[in-house]
Design a protein around this motif. Structure first.
Motif, PDB file in Angstrom:
ATOM      1  N   SER A  85       0.699  -1.044  -0.130  1.00 57.10           N
ATOM      2  CA  SER A  85       0.012  -0.148  -0.072  1.00 57.10           C
ATOM      3  C   SER A  85       0.915   1.179   0.116  1.00 57.10           C
ATOM      4  CB  SER A  85      -1.024  -0.093   1.234  1.00 57.10           C
ATOM      5  OG  SER A  85      -0.193   0.307   2.629  1.00 57.10           O
ATOM      6  N   ASN A  86       0.504   2.288  -0.457  1.00 52.22           N
ATOM      7  CA  ASN A  86       1.161   3.652  -0.638  1.00 52.22           C
ATOM      8  C   ASN A  86       1.589   4.070   0.953  1.00 52.22           C
ATOM      9  OD1 ASN A  86       1.108   3.701  -3.282  1.00 52.22           O
ATOM     10  ND2 ASN A  86      -1.082   4.855  -3.156  1.00 52.22           N
ATOM     11  N   ARG A  87       0.946   3.596   1.920  1.00 55.81           N
ATOM     12  CA  ARG A  87       1.262   4.077   3.300  1.00 55.81           C
ATOM     13  C   ARG A  87       2.391   3.177   3.817  1.00 55.81           C
ATOM     14  NH1 ARG A  87      -4.385   4.557   5.890  1.00 55.81           N
ATOM     15  NH2 ARG A  87      -4.692   2.710   4.642  1.00 55.81           N
ATOM     16  N   MET A 127       7.331   1.090   0.657  1.00 53.48           N
ATOM     17  CA  MET A 127       7.284   1.527  -0.427  1.00 53.48           C
ATOM     18  C   MET A 127       8.560   2.308  -0.737  1.00 53.48           C
ATOM     19  SD  MET A 127       4.800   1.144  -2.407  1.00 53.48           S
ATOM     20  CE  MET A 127       4.818   2.470  -3.542  1.00 53.48           C
ATOM     21  N   ASN A 163      10.216   2.324  -4.721  1.00 52.17           N
ATOM     22  CA  ASN A 163      10.649   3.536  -5.211  1.00 52.17           C
ATOM     23  C   ASN A 163      12.143   3.396  -5.656  1.00 52.17           C
ATOM     24  OD1 ASN A 163       8.055   4.545  -5.283  1.00 52.17           O
ATOM     25  ND2 ASN A 163       8.531   5.558  -3.184  1.00 52.17           N
TER      26      ASN A 163
END
Length: 358
Positions: free
Chosen positions: A304-306, A310, A314
């Motif tokens: 998830s982006n949270r 991540m 990236n």
């Protein structure tokens, strides 16, 4: 004659300095040349991959036992816990009859093993980099002292079956690195291979991270390309050898592998192993994830982006250097340079840069 002895003694003391002799650029590049000479005498590509990859692994396992939270910090100290299963295979790189050890004892025992191992790993990285352009000399520091014992240090290094939680425990919490550093360091798997076990099941992750042996003799960003572009399916689930293999393994001379600690840089595979990275891909009418019709519907989850991981995702995307295909090694090389510097200097004070001349 008497007047010569004090001068010789002073020179010897200046050189030895308790195992921390001065290392200037001529010595540094001489080590590089000697590593290249040994490599040139190895005719079989598989043996060359083992030699080159083993040197980098030796230096890495020496610094990966660093723990900033422990009274016994370890780190790069020329000491390996040889009896621990995580270090199996390194005894074929550093041993009485091993070329690297013989080189050290013959010509470079006036410097610490820790310094020598890092300089040797730097040589490997330069020699295998694109156009031999990635030179770590400017961030090489010397002056480490060798430890006489490091019992238990192997417990701090993730096993080959480790997950992203193990990477986080070791590289972030203990070593004080960031996710982008950890992702950069794991990119060194581009010159690695799994080893068939001789004494330990933890070394039986048979295969190469790259599609071919020749690819495994290049230090570049291909590790990230393979991670993203291939279909990775779980292998050896429920055993001591859990890992991933590429769906194209049957088309190659050797199986292509990723460890769980590799795949989890891009997918949240820690939480739903066994899984497959791309369940929608087919070849000749067959789902590429299928092994006994088990994985074709169990896709490795995205973060998830949270999720803090991540940051790892990236970093993987950044080190690709742009849209594929491209030959931009810059982002990976710069990140690796930073991460390698942090990892190799952890826990050391008063290290010195290379001098022009001692």
């Amino acid at each position: 004659m008497n007047s010569i002895i004090p001068t010789a003694l002073l020179t010897l003391l200046a050189l030895v300095n308790f195992g921390q002799a001065c290392i200037d650029k001529s010595i540094y590049y001489e080590i590089d040349n000697e590593i290249e000479k040994i490599a040139s005498s190895i005719n079989a590509e598989e043996q060359l991959v083992h030699f080159y990859g083993g040197i980098v692994r030796l230096a890495a396992h020496d610094f990966m036992d660093y723990d900033q939270n422990s009274d016994t910090s370890f780190g790069s100290d020329g000491c390996i816990d040889w009896n621990h299963e995580v270090n199996k295979g390194l005894e074929t790189i550093w041993c009485t009859s091993c070329p690297l050890t013989k080189l050290y004892r013959k010509k470079y025992s006036f410097i610490s093993k820790a310094d020598f191992w890092i300089a040797s790993a730097n040589a490997v990285i330069r020699q295998l980099s694109k156009n031999q352009s990635f030179d770590l000399a400017n961030t090489f520091l010397w002056g480490r002292k060798d430890a006489t014992t490091c019992k238990g240090s192997g417990n701090r290094i993730p096993l080959a079956t480790g997950t992203c939680q193990d990477v986080e425990d070791t590289m972030l919490d203990a070593m004080g690195l960031e996710w982008r550093d950890a992702v950069a360091l794991l990119g060194a798997h581009t010159i690695g291979k799994g080893h068939e076990a001789v004494r330990s099941p933890f070394e039986r992750h048979d295969g190469y991270w790259m599609p071919t042996v020749a690819d495994s003799l290049r230090f570049d960003k291909q590790y990230y390309e393979e991670l993203i572009l291939r279909t990775w399916r779980a292998r050896n689930s429920g055993t001591d050898l859990e890992d991933f293999t590429a769906s194209t393994e049957e088309t190659h001379e050797h199986p292509q592998i990723m460890l769980k600690s590799d795949v989890c840089l891009l997918y949240n595979s820690d939480s739903n192993y066994p899984c497959c990275s791309k369940t929608h891909r087919f070849r000749n009418g067959r789902n590429q994830c299928d092994v006994e019709q088990v994985l074709s519907k169990k896709k490795c989850r995205r973060y998830s982006n949270r999720d803090t991981r991540m940051q790892a995702v990236n970093a993987v995307l950044e080190y690709l250097g742009g849209s594929s295909p491209n030959d931009n090694q810059g982002p990976f090389y710069r990140a690796f340079n930073t991460a390698w510097y942090k990892a190799t200097t952890n826990g050391h004070d008063n290290l010195k840069p290379l001098r022009r001349m001692c």
